[in-house]
Design an enzyme around this catalytic site. Structure first.
Site, PDB file in Angstrom:
ATOM      1  N   HIS A  31       0.850  -1.193   0.000  1.00  0.00           N
ATOM      2  CA  HIS A  31       0.000   0.000   0.000  1.00  0.00           C
ATOM      3  C   HIS A  31       0.884   1.240   0.000  1.00  0.00           C
ATOM      4  O   HIS A  31       1.942   1.252   0.615  1.00  0.00           O
ATOM      5  CB  HIS A  31      -0.900   0.033   1.244  1.00  0.00           C
ATOM      6  N   ASP A  34      -7.990  -5.206  -0.122  1.00  0.00           N
ATOM      7  CA  ASP A  34      -8.487  -6.087  -1.192  1.00  0.00           C
ATOM      8  C   ASP A  34      -8.149  -7.549  -0.983  1.00  0.00           C
ATOM      9  O   ASP A  34      -8.612  -8.399  -1.753  1.00  0.00           O
ATOM     10  CB  ASP A  34      -7.908  -5.613  -2.536  1.00  0.00           C
TER      11      ASP A  34
HETATM   12  C1  SDX Z   1      -6.251   0.153  -3.001  1.00  0.00           C
HETATM   13  O1  SDX Z   1      -4.385   4.618  -2.097  1.00  0.00           O
HETATM   14  C2  SDX Z   1      -5.359   4.032  -1.480  1.00  0.00           C
HETATM   15  O2  SDX Z   1      -5.751   4.432  -0.391  1.00  0.00           O
HETATM   16  C3  SDX Z   1      -5.981   2.856  -2.216  1.00  0.00           C
HETATM   17  C4  SDX Z   1      -6.996   2.010  -1.450  1.00  0.00           C
HETATM   18  C5  SDX Z   1      -8.264   2.762  -1.168  1.00  0.00           C
HETATM   19  O3  SDX Z   1      -8.967   2.394  -0.216  1.00  0.00           O
HETATM   20  O4  SDX Z   1      -8.614   3.658  -1.988  1.00  0.00           O
HETATM   21  O5  SDX Z   1      -6.418   1.564  -0.231  1.00  0.00           O
HETATM   22  C6  SDX Z   1      -7.413   0.781  -2.286  1.00  0.00           C
HETATM   23  O6  SDX Z   1      -6.010   0.507  -4.118  1.00  0.00           O
HETATM   24  C7  SDX Z   1      -5.403  -0.861  -2.282  1.00  0.00           C
HETATM   25  C8  SDX Z   1      -4.209  -1.379  -3.147  1.00  0.00           C
HETATM   26  C9  SDX Z   1      -4.725  -2.483  -4.092  1.00  0.00           C
HETATM   27  N1  SDX Z   1      -3.667  -2.854  -5.068  1.00  0.00           N
HETATM   28  C10 SDX Z   1      -3.020  -4.035  -4.961  1.00  0.00           C
HETATM   29  O7  SDX Z   1      -3.176  -4.842  -4.059  1.00  0.00           O
HETATM   30  C11 SDX Z   1      -2.039  -4.301  -6.116  1.00  0.00           C
HETATM   31  C12 SDX Z   1      -0.733  -4.870  -5.571  1.00  0.00           C
HETATM   32  N2  SDX Z   1      -0.050  -3.793  -4.830  1.00  0.00           N
HETATM   33  C13 SDX Z   1       0.986  -3.051  -5.491  1.00  0.00           C
HETATM   34  O8  SDX Z   1       0.811  -2.893  -6.861  1.00  0.00           O
HETATM   35  C14 SDX Z   1       1.442  -1.812  -4.716  1.00  0.00           C
HETATM   36  O9  SDX Z   1       1.714  -2.221  -3.436  1.00  0.00           O
HETATM   37  C15 SDX Z   1       0.548  -0.584  -4.669  1.00  0.00           C
HETATM   38  C16 SDX Z   1       0.147  -0.134  -6.028  1.00  0.00           C
HETATM   39  C17 SDX Z   1      -0.661  -0.823  -3.846  1.00  0.00           C
HETATM   40  C18 SDX Z   1       1.371   0.530  -4.000  1.00  0.00           C
HETATM   41  O10 SDX Z   1       2.424   0.782  -4.842  1.00  0.00           O
HETATM   42  P1  SDX Z   1       3.555   1.893  -4.498  1.00  0.00           P
HETATM   43  O11 SDX Z   1       3.224   2.642  -3.272  1.00  0.00           O
HETATM   44  O12 SDX Z   1       3.802   2.664  -5.746  1.00  0.00           O
HETATM   45  O13 SDX Z   1       4.768   1.004  -4.111  1.00  0.00           O
HETATM   46  P2  SDX Z   1       5.947   0.630  -5.113  1.00  0.00           P
HETATM   47  O14 SDX Z   1       5.383   0.079  -6.380  1.00  0.00           O
HETATM   48  O15 SDX Z   1       6.892   1.785  -5.181  1.00  0.00           O
HETATM   49  O16 SDX Z   1       6.615  -0.587  -4.317  1.00  0.00           O
HETATM   50  C19 SDX Z   1       7.697  -0.388  -3.409  1.00  0.00           C
HETATM   51  C20 SDX Z   1       8.472  -1.696  -3.474  1.00  0.00           C
HETATM   52  C21 SDX Z   1       8.916  -2.054  -4.903  1.00  0.00           C
HETATM   53  O17 SDX Z   1      10.058  -2.891  -4.785  1.00  0.00           O
HETATM   54  P3  SDX Z   1      11.551  -2.157  -4.992  1.00  0.00           P
HETATM   55  O18 SDX Z   1      11.486  -1.444  -6.327  1.00  0.00           O
HETATM   56  O19 SDX Z   1      11.701  -1.211  -3.819  1.00  0.00           O
HETATM   57  O20 SDX Z   1      12.513  -3.310  -4.969  1.00  0.00           O
HETATM   58  O21 SDX Z   1       7.634  -2.781  -3.045  1.00  0.00           O
HETATM   59  C22 SDX Z   1       7.430  -3.685  -4.131  1.00  0.00           C
HETATM   60  C23 SDX Z   1       7.793  -2.944  -5.395  1.00  0.00           C
HETATM   61  O22 SDX Z   1       8.222  -3.843  -6.409  1.00  0.00           O
HETATM   62  N3  SDX Z   1       6.006  -4.048  -4.104  1.00  0.00           N
HETATM   63  C24 SDX Z   1       5.547  -5.273  -4.338  1.00  0.00           C
HETATM   64  C25 SDX Z   1       4.163  -5.201  -4.149  1.00  0.00           C
HETATM   65  N4  SDX Z   1       3.832  -3.944  -3.827  1.00  0.00           N
HETATM   66  C26 SDX Z   1       4.968  -3.231  -3.810  1.00  0.00           C
HETATM   67  N5  SDX Z   1       6.171  -6.405  -4.695  1.00  0.00           N
HETATM   68  C27 SDX Z   1       5.379  -7.509  -4.853  1.00  0.00           C
HETATM   69  N6  SDX Z   1       4.042  -7.527  -4.678  1.00  0.00           N
HETATM   70  C28 SDX Z   1       3.398  -6.391  -4.326  1.00  0.00           C
HETATM   71  N7  SDX Z   1       2.080  -6.377  -4.169  1.00  0.00           N
END
Ligand code: SDX
Length: 425
Positions: free
Chosen positions: A307, A364
């Site tokens: 998140h 989710d």
């Molecule tokens: C919602 O914003 C809100 O409030 C949203 C929400 C709401 O109520 O409105 O809470 C609802 O959208 C919840 C999120 C649902 N999405 C998912 O579950 C999809 C999977 N999650 C990821 O795509 C991700 O965690 C996000 C999109 C939710 C957040 O992404 P960020 O903040 O841009 O984080 P990032 O991509 O910069 O990740 C930081 C690191 C990275 O690794 P490094 O580059 O540092 O090595 O964490 C890793 C990412 O690769 N990472 C994950 C991951 N999420 C982040 N790696 C594997 N699986 C994941 N799910």
């Protein structure tokens, strides 16, 4: 002595004072609203990772402590003592409704539950397999053609009419979209049923079957809708506020929010989680998916994990996980996917990659398991998220219309070509 409420920016031999603003719970921000005028500089922050877009009184999140409150009331209190309709009123008006206000609000929801009959026929012309989120975004946008007098003034003065029309019609449209997708005749809203029970009845009754409304199912649906009702400046709410800042009517602004929510990185994740859990269950190989999620060269993400704001367990996920166990037990429904989810969570939360990046289950991760147990099809999961988020979107739209007079228009740093002249061809 520098003013503790100011930061000092030293640039080109000049010192610029930037005010430090402090929120209700001590969160601090650098007010840069005068930066470009005084320095010619802009800040650069793609995806707004470090940028507060506004001041808001609606929802508070502490991502480090896992706190979420609506108008100052913790979600744990609301799921225990309030219904979704009362939470919607709270988000819109800043306080829970009195008995009289609550009954007036419910009467408006009933009065505005009917879809214009001309709109009902719109469903006949969508392709059979159309995703309900695309249908909902289209239908809500089309609402403004049926209610053209919904302008800013009428909204500010009579937010309840426009808000309850949206919150009620969205529910009717969602149920109609589902009925259309399974080839059954639509079931009209029933004036005697409360909000969640009415939705379940429209979804699962038919001319030949009377859906049995179970108290546990109505309760769990209220809990899920409350937990999804708002979440401050998330992607879809930012879309609603941004579009609304151009003085676009509420329905068109909400339609943009629905489109943003449909993305798999946002609200679309609840459907993607179930797809992922089914694949893991079939392969019976959790490690394969954990390794793929950790692989930099693989775009696969663990859906329902991570998140932007929560760097600890999403408090909504904690409640949904507990409620999931309770609901499945009370309805004697077994869900093999719950066991897969629990095992996946256990492995991930003990893996250095997820621990180091503070990746936990989000809202989710478990919600789809409950929606499935209720009988809601997977392609409707994100519609459920949108149904719940409506009061939050409307509250933010109303707050923005009331406080922000300027159109949202960020700056950029141009890094493209510079061509002095070109020879005509
Ligand atoms: C919602 O914003 C809100 O409030 C949203 C929400 C709401 O109520 O409105 O809470 C609802 O959208 C919840 C999120 C649902 N999405 C998912 O579950 C999809 C999977 N999650 C990821 O795509 C991700 O965690 C996000 C999109 C939710 C957040 O992404 P960020 O903040 O841009 O984080 P990032 O991509 O910069 O990740 C930081 C690191 C990275 O690794 P490094 O580059 O540092 O090595 O964490 C890793 C990412 O690769 N990472 C994950 C991951 N999420 C982040 N790696 C594997 N699986 C994941 N799910």
């Amino acid at each position: 002595m520098s003013n503790p409420n100011n930061a000092v920016l030293k640039i080109d031999g000049k010192e610029i004072m930037l005010p430090i603003v402090t929120g209700t719970h001590g969160e601090m921000g650098l007010d840069i609203s005068n930066l470009r005028n005084s320095t010619g500089l802009v800040t650069v922050d793609p995806s707004f990772m470090n940028t507060a877009a506004c001041y808001s009184k609606i929802t508070y999140i502490d991502g480090e402590k896992g706190i979420l409150s609506y108008r100052g009331i913790p979600i744990q209190e609301l799921v225990k003592k309030a219904r979704f309709v009362e939470t919607a009123y709270l988000l819109l008006h800043g306080k829970l409704p009195s008995r009289d206000q609550g009954s007036k609000f419910s009467q408006l929801l009933t009065r505005h539950s009917l879809l214009h009959e001309d709109m009902r026929h719109f469903f006949d012309n969508f392709p059979r397999g159309a995703h309900p989120m695309a249908i909902m975004s289209t239908m809500i946008n089309a609402l403004s053609t049926f209610y053209p007098n919904v302008d800013l003034l009428s909204l500010k003065e009579d937010i309840d009419t426009s808000a309850t029309r949206l919150i009620s019609i969205f529910r009717t449209m969602a149920a109609f979209a589902y009925k259309r997708s399974i080839g059954e005749p639509v079931v009209y809203p029933c004036p005697d049923l409360p909000y969640c029970a009415n939705f379940l009845n429209m979804m699962f009754s038919s001319p030949v079957t009377q859906y049995e409304l179970r108290e546990e199912t109505v309760r769990i649906l209220n809990v899920l809708l409350i937990l999804h009702a708002d979440h401050e400046q998330n992607c879809s709410t930012t879309a609603v506020r941004t579009i609304g800042s151009a003085q676009v009517n509420l329905y068109a602004s909400i339609s943009a929010g629905i489109s943003a929510l449909s993305g798999p990185l946002h609200g679309g994740a609840n459907q993607a989680v179930i797809d992922m859990l089914k694949k893991i269950e079939k392969d019976a190989n959790i490690k394969k998916y954990i390794d793929r999620a950790k692989d930099k060269n693989n775009s696969f993400r663990l859906m329902g994990f991570g998140h932007r704001v929560y760097k600890t367990y999403d408090p909504r996920a904690a409640i949904i996980k507990k409620e999931c166990h309770k609901f499945l037990r009370s309805t004697k429904i077994s869900s093999p996917l719950l066991n897969v989810a629990l095992e996946l969570e256990k492995v991930a939360l003990n893996d250095e990659y997820f621990i180091e990046r503070k990746l936990y289950p989000n809202v989710d991760f478990y919600s789809g398991i409950i929606y499935s147990a209720i009988g809601i099809p997977e392609n409707m999961f994100t519609v459920m998220f949108g149904l719940a988020r409506l009061p939050g979107w409307i509250a933010h739209w109303k707050e923005m219309i009331g406080t922000q007079t300027k159109i949202a228009r960020p700056r950029q740093i141009y890094v493209g070509k510079h061509v002095k002249e070109f020879s005509s061809r």
